[in-house]
Design a protein around this motif. Sequence first.
Motif, PDB file in Angstrom:
ATOM      1  N   LEU A  22       0.786  -1.185   0.111  1.00  0.00           N
ATOM      2  CA  LEU A  22       0.005  -0.120  -0.062  1.00  0.00           C
ATOM      3  C   LEU A  22       0.794   1.290  -0.026  1.00  0.00           C
ATOM      4  O   LEU A  22       0.746   2.194  -0.742  1.00  0.00           O
ATOM      5  N   ILE A  23       1.987   1.272   0.761  1.00  0.00           N
ATOM      6  CA  ILE A  23       2.879   2.503   0.768  1.00  0.00           C
ATOM      7  C   ILE A  23       3.552   2.503  -0.382  1.00  0.00           C
ATOM      8  O   ILE A  23       3.796   3.473  -0.981  1.00  0.00           O
ATOM      9  N   ALA A  24       4.093   1.392  -0.897  1.00  0.00           N
ATOM     10  CA  ALA A  24       4.708   1.655  -2.318  1.00  0.00           C
ATOM     11  C   ALA A  24       3.557   2.016  -3.332  1.00  0.00           C
ATOM     12  O   ALA A  24       4.170   3.057  -4.199  1.00  0.00           O
ATOM     13  N   GLY A  68      -9.249  -2.814  11.077  1.00  0.00           N
ATOM     14  CA  GLY A  68      -8.731  -3.718  10.044  1.00  0.00           C
ATOM     15  C   GLY A  68      -9.701  -4.011   8.910  1.00  0.00           C
ATOM     16  O   GLY A  68      -9.585  -3.996   8.062  1.00  0.00           O
ATOM     17  N   MET A  69     -10.731  -4.334   9.519  1.00  0.00           N
ATOM     18  CA  MET A  69     -11.896  -5.133   8.689  1.00  0.00           C
ATOM     19  C   MET A  69     -12.536  -3.658   7.667  1.00  0.00           C
ATOM     20  O   MET A  69     -12.811  -3.864   6.470  1.00  0.00           O
ATOM     21  N   ALA A  70     -12.492  -2.536   8.357  1.00  0.00           N
ATOM     22  CA  ALA A  70     -12.983  -1.319   7.731  1.00  0.00           C
ATOM     23  C   ALA A  70     -12.017  -1.003   6.479  1.00  0.00           C
ATOM     24  O   ALA A  70     -12.410  -0.689   5.482  1.00  0.00           O
ATOM     25  N   GLY A  71     -10.676  -1.435   6.864  1.00  0.00           N
ATOM     26  CA  GLY A  71      -9.548  -0.994   5.716  1.00  0.00           C
ATOM     27  C   GLY A  71      -9.867  -1.968   4.643  1.00  0.00           C
ATOM     28  O   GLY A  71      -9.998  -1.644   3.476  1.00  0.00           O
ATOM     29  N   PHE A  72     -10.078  -3.471   5.123  1.00  0.00           N
ATOM     30  CA  PHE A  72     -10.499  -4.206   4.041  1.00  0.00           C
ATOM     31  C   PHE A  72     -11.589  -3.889   2.925  1.00  0.00           C
ATOM     32  O   PHE A  72     -11.586  -4.203   1.645  1.00  0.00           O
ATOM     33  N   LYS A 119      -9.750   7.025  -4.833  1.00  0.00           N
ATOM     34  CA  LYS A 119      -9.067   7.600  -3.591  1.00  0.00           C
ATOM     35  C   LYS A 119      -9.418   7.115  -2.017  1.00  0.00           C
ATOM     36  O   LYS A 119      -8.995   7.392  -1.354  1.00  0.00           O
ATOM     37  N   LEU A 120     -10.272   6.120  -2.367  1.00  0.00           N
ATOM     38  CA  LEU A 120     -10.539   5.159  -0.950  1.00  0.00           C
ATOM     39  C   LEU A 120      -9.246   4.666  -0.429  1.00  0.00           C
ATOM     40  O   LEU A 120      -9.339   4.182   0.316  1.00  0.00           O
ATOM     41  N   VAL A 121      -8.120   4.552  -1.399  1.00  0.00           N
ATOM     42  CA  VAL A 121      -7.264   3.986  -0.654  1.00  0.00           C
ATOM     43  C   VAL A 121      -6.274   4.601   0.268  1.00  0.00           C
ATOM     44  O   VAL A 121      -5.673   4.193   1.193  1.00  0.00           O
ATOM     45  N   TYR A 122      -6.848   6.079   0.304  1.00  0.00           N
ATOM     46  CA  TYR A 122      -6.098   6.778   1.276  1.00  0.00           C
ATOM     47  C   TYR A 122      -6.631   6.371   2.687  1.00  0.00           C
ATOM     48  O   TYR A 122      -5.834   6.184   3.644  1.00  0.00           O
ATOM     49  N   PRO A 123      -7.874   6.463   2.866  1.00  0.00           N
ATOM     50  CA  PRO A 123      -8.322   6.107   4.493  1.00  0.00           C
ATOM     51  C   PRO A 123      -8.078   4.506   4.246  1.00  0.00           C
ATOM     52  O   PRO A 123      -7.912   4.139   5.609  1.00  0.00           O
ATOM     53  N   ALA A 145      -6.287   3.259   7.958  1.00  0.00           N
ATOM     54  CA  ALA A 145      -6.824   2.113   8.541  1.00  0.00           C
ATOM     55  C   ALA A 145      -5.651   1.057   8.960  1.00  0.00           C
ATOM     56  O   ALA A 145      -5.682   0.412  10.050  1.00  0.00           O
ATOM     57  N   GLY A 146      -5.181   0.470   7.685  1.00  0.00           N
ATOM     58  CA  GLY A 146      -4.046  -0.463   7.737  1.00  0.00           C
ATOM     59  C   GLY A 146      -3.019  -0.091   8.892  1.00  0.00           C
ATOM     60  O   GLY A 146      -2.443  -0.943   9.706  1.00  0.00           O
ATOM     61  N   ALA A 147      -2.541   1.244   9.022  1.00  0.00           N
ATOM     62  CA  ALA A 147      -1.248   1.664   9.632  1.00  0.00           C
ATOM     63  C   ALA A 147      -1.987   1.723  11.214  1.00  0.00           C
ATOM     64  O   ALA A 147      -1.130   1.152  12.046  1.00  0.00           O
ATOM     65  N   LEU A 148      -3.271   2.156  11.332  1.00  0.00           N
ATOM     66  CA  LEU A 148      -3.614   2.092  12.866  1.00  0.00           C
ATOM     67  C   LEU A 148      -3.960   0.924  13.440  1.00  0.00           C
ATOM     68  O   LEU A 148      -3.695   0.501  14.565  1.00  0.00           O
TER      69      LEU A 148
END
Length: 201
Positions: A57-59, A121-125, A153-157, A161-164
Amino acid sequence: MAPARPRPPPRMPTWPVYLLGLVPAVYYFWQGIYGDLGADPLKVLEHALGEWALRFLIAGLAVTPLRRELGINLLKYRRALGLLAFLYVLLHLGVYAVLDQGLDWRSVGADILRRPYITVGMAGFLLLLPLAATSFNAAIRWLGGRNWSRLHKLVYPAALAGALHYVMLVKSWPLEPLVYAAIVLALLGWRLWRGRSHRAP
Protein backbone atom coordinates in the motif's frame (compact mmCIF):
# COMPACT_ATOMS: atom_id res chain seq x y z
CA MET A 1 12.78 25.50 -8.58
CA ALA A 2 10.93 23.74 -11.38
CA PRO A 3 9.74 20.20 -10.59
CA ALA A 4 11.81 17.38 -11.99
CA ARG A 5 10.66 16.17 -15.37
CA PRO A 6 9.44 12.57 -15.12
CA ARG A 7 11.82 10.10 -16.66
CA PRO A 8 10.46 7.64 -19.22
CA PRO A 9 8.87 4.64 -17.47
CA PRO A 10 11.03 1.51 -17.28
CA ARG A 11 10.60 -0.93 -20.13
CA MET A 12 10.20 -3.87 -17.76
CA PRO A 13 6.73 -5.46 -18.04
CA THR A 14 4.45 -5.68 -15.04
CA TRP A 15 4.43 -9.47 -14.65
CA PRO A 16 7.83 -9.58 -12.85
CA VAL A 17 6.36 -7.22 -10.25
CA TYR A 18 3.55 -9.70 -9.56
CA LEU A 19 6.02 -12.58 -9.51
CA LEU A 20 8.42 -10.87 -7.11
CA GLY A 21 5.50 -9.68 -5.01
CA LEU A 22 4.40 -13.27 -4.40
CA VAL A 23 7.82 -14.34 -3.10
CA PRO A 24 7.24 -13.26 0.54
CA ALA A 25 3.90 -15.11 0.72
CA VAL A 26 5.40 -18.30 -0.72
CA TYR A 27 8.35 -18.02 1.66
CA TYR A 28 6.23 -17.59 4.79
CA PHE A 29 3.77 -20.34 3.89
CA TRP A 30 6.72 -22.63 3.10
CA GLN A 31 8.22 -21.79 6.49
CA GLY A 32 4.89 -22.52 8.13
CA ILE A 33 4.53 -25.90 6.43
CA TYR A 34 7.96 -26.96 7.67
CA GLY A 35 7.42 -25.59 11.18
CA ASP A 36 10.00 -22.81 10.98
CA LEU A 37 7.82 -19.92 12.18
CA GLY A 38 8.47 -20.37 15.88
CA ALA A 39 6.25 -21.25 18.80
CA ASP A 40 3.21 -19.32 17.50
CA PRO A 41 3.29 -19.84 13.71
CA LEU A 42 -0.21 -18.49 13.02
CA LYS A 43 0.56 -15.22 14.76
CA VAL A 44 3.85 -14.87 12.88
CA LEU A 45 2.17 -15.68 9.56
CA GLU A 46 -0.72 -13.26 10.13
CA HIS A 47 1.69 -10.52 11.18
CA ALA A 48 4.04 -11.03 8.22
CA LEU A 49 1.24 -11.06 5.62
CA GLY A 50 -0.39 -7.96 7.10
CA GLU A 51 2.93 -6.14 7.17
CA TRP A 52 3.57 -6.92 3.51
CA ALA A 53 0.07 -5.67 2.65
CA LEU A 54 0.93 -2.36 4.29
CA ARG A 55 4.28 -2.22 2.48
CA PHE A 56 2.61 -2.63 -0.89
CA LEU A 57 0.00 0.00 0.00
CA ILE A 58 2.81 2.39 0.89
CA ALA A 59 4.66 1.57 -2.33
CA GLY A 60 1.52 2.36 -4.33
CA LEU A 61 1.05 5.66 -2.47
CA ALA A 62 4.68 6.58 -3.16
CA VAL A 63 4.35 6.33 -6.95
CA THR A 64 2.91 9.83 -7.47
CA PRO A 65 5.34 11.71 -5.14
CA LEU A 66 8.29 9.92 -6.74
CA ARG A 67 7.09 10.92 -10.19
CA ARG A 68 6.33 14.54 -9.37
CA GLU A 69 9.19 15.33 -7.00
CA LEU A 70 12.03 13.12 -8.25
CA GLY A 71 11.02 12.38 -11.83
CA ILE A 72 10.94 8.62 -11.22
CA ASN A 73 8.03 7.30 -13.25
CA LEU A 74 6.68 4.02 -11.87
CA LEU A 75 3.06 4.73 -12.77
CA LYS A 76 2.99 1.61 -14.93
CA TYR A 77 3.36 -0.55 -11.82
CA ARG A 78 0.90 1.17 -9.48
CA ARG A 79 -1.97 -1.16 -10.34
CA ALA A 80 0.23 -4.20 -9.70
CA LEU A 81 1.28 -2.79 -6.33
CA GLY A 82 -2.34 -2.15 -5.39
CA LEU A 83 -3.46 -5.63 -6.38
CA LEU A 84 -0.58 -7.18 -4.46
CA ALA A 85 -1.57 -5.15 -1.40
CA PHE A 86 -5.13 -6.45 -1.70
CA LEU A 87 -3.89 -10.02 -2.17
CA TYR A 88 -1.83 -9.81 1.02
CA VAL A 89 -4.80 -8.34 2.90
CA LEU A 90 -6.88 -11.31 1.68
CA LEU A 91 -4.18 -13.75 2.78
CA HIS A 92 -3.86 -11.98 6.14
CA LEU A 93 -7.62 -12.17 6.64
CA GLY A 94 -7.74 -15.75 5.35
CA VAL A 95 -5.14 -16.98 7.84
CA TYR A 96 -7.11 -15.35 10.64
CA ALA A 97 -10.54 -16.61 9.54
CA VAL A 98 -9.58 -20.07 8.29
CA LEU A 99 -6.52 -21.20 10.22
CA ASP A 100 -6.95 -19.24 13.43
CA GLN A 101 -10.76 -19.16 13.82
CA GLY A 102 -11.58 -22.31 11.84
CA LEU A 103 -14.27 -20.51 9.82
CA ASP A 104 -16.27 -19.91 12.99
CA TRP A 105 -18.07 -16.85 11.63
CA ARG A 106 -19.84 -16.17 14.91
CA SER A 107 -16.46 -15.89 16.62
CA VAL A 108 -15.09 -13.76 13.78
CA GLY A 109 -18.10 -11.42 14.02
CA ALA A 110 -17.70 -11.15 17.78
CA ASP A 111 -14.02 -10.28 17.35
CA ILE A 112 -14.88 -7.55 14.85
CA LEU A 113 -17.33 -5.99 17.29
CA ARG A 114 -15.29 -6.53 20.45
CA ARG A 115 -11.72 -5.81 19.39
CA PRO A 116 -11.16 -2.29 18.00
CA TYR A 117 -8.00 -3.18 16.08
CA ILE A 118 -9.91 -5.89 14.19
CA THR A 119 -12.79 -3.46 13.57
CA VAL A 120 -10.36 -0.97 12.04
CA GLY A 121 -8.62 -3.65 10.00
CA MET A 122 -11.91 -4.93 8.63
CA ALA A 123 -12.91 -1.38 7.70
CA GLY A 124 -9.68 -1.06 5.72
CA PHE A 125 -10.42 -4.34 3.94
CA LEU A 126 -13.93 -3.21 3.00
CA LEU A 127 -12.52 0.05 1.60
CA LEU A 128 -10.14 -1.93 -0.61
CA LEU A 129 -12.86 -4.22 -2.01
CA PRO A 130 -14.30 -1.75 -4.57
CA LEU A 131 -10.77 -0.78 -5.61
CA ALA A 132 -9.83 -4.37 -6.37
CA ALA A 133 -13.15 -4.95 -8.13
CA THR A 134 -12.56 -1.97 -10.46
CA SER A 135 -8.84 -2.43 -11.08
CA PHE A 136 -9.20 -3.47 -14.71
CA ASN A 137 -9.50 -1.44 -17.91
CA ALA A 138 -13.17 -2.28 -18.55
CA ALA A 139 -14.11 -0.79 -15.16
CA ILE A 140 -12.30 2.44 -16.03
CA ARG A 141 -14.25 2.69 -19.27
CA TRP A 142 -17.54 1.84 -17.54
CA LEU A 143 -17.08 4.29 -14.66
CA GLY A 144 -15.34 6.98 -16.66
CA GLY A 145 -11.84 8.14 -15.83
CA ARG A 146 -12.90 10.91 -13.43
CA ASN A 147 -15.32 8.72 -11.44
CA TRP A 148 -12.78 5.91 -11.37
CA SER A 149 -10.13 8.27 -9.99
CA ARG A 150 -12.52 9.52 -7.31
CA LEU A 151 -13.40 5.98 -6.27
CA HIS A 152 -9.77 4.97 -6.04
CA LYS A 153 -9.07 7.71 -3.55
CA LEU A 154 -10.53 5.24 -1.05
CA VAL A 155 -6.98 3.90 -0.90
CA TYR A 156 -6.13 6.86 1.35
CA PRO A 157 -8.44 5.96 4.26
CA ALA A 158 -7.68 2.28 3.61
CA ALA A 159 -3.96 2.91 4.10
CA LEU A 160 -4.69 4.93 7.25
CA ALA A 161 -6.83 2.08 8.56
CA GLY A 162 -4.07 -0.41 7.83
CA ALA A 163 -1.46 1.66 9.66
CA LEU A 164 -3.79 2.24 12.63
CA HIS A 165 -4.66 -1.47 12.72
CA TYR A 166 -0.95 -2.29 12.98
CA VAL A 167 -0.32 0.24 15.76
CA MET A 168 -3.36 -0.92 17.76
CA LEU A 169 -2.48 -4.57 17.26
CA VAL A 170 0.98 -4.30 18.79
CA LYS A 171 -0.28 -2.23 21.75
CA SER A 172 3.13 -1.66 23.38
CA TRP A 173 4.00 1.18 20.98
CA PRO A 174 7.20 -0.24 19.49
CA LEU A 175 9.04 1.68 16.80
CA GLU A 176 8.15 -0.35 13.71
CA PRO A 177 4.36 0.23 13.55
CA LEU A 178 4.90 3.90 14.30
CA VAL A 179 7.38 4.18 11.44
CA TYR A 180 4.85 2.68 9.01
CA ALA A 181 2.15 5.03 10.32
CA ALA A 182 4.48 8.02 9.94
CA ILE A 183 5.26 7.07 6.32
CA VAL A 184 1.55 6.77 5.48
CA LEU A 185 0.83 10.13 7.12
CA ALA A 186 3.75 11.73 5.26
CA LEU A 187 2.54 10.43 1.90
CA LEU A 188 -1.02 11.59 2.55
CA GLY A 189 0.25 14.89 3.93
CA TRP A 190 2.21 15.44 0.73
CA ARG A 191 -1.00 15.03 -1.26
CA LEU A 192 -2.82 17.52 0.98
CA TRP A 193 0.01 20.03 0.66
CA ARG A 194 0.21 19.55 -3.09
CA GLY A 195 -3.54 20.03 -3.50
CA ARG A 196 -3.59 23.20 -1.40
CA SER A 197 -0.58 24.70 -3.14
CA HIS A 198 -2.25 24.18 -6.53
CA ARG A 199 -5.45 25.85 -5.33
CA ALA A 200 -3.61 28.84 -3.87
CA PRO A 201 -3.93 32.10 -5.90
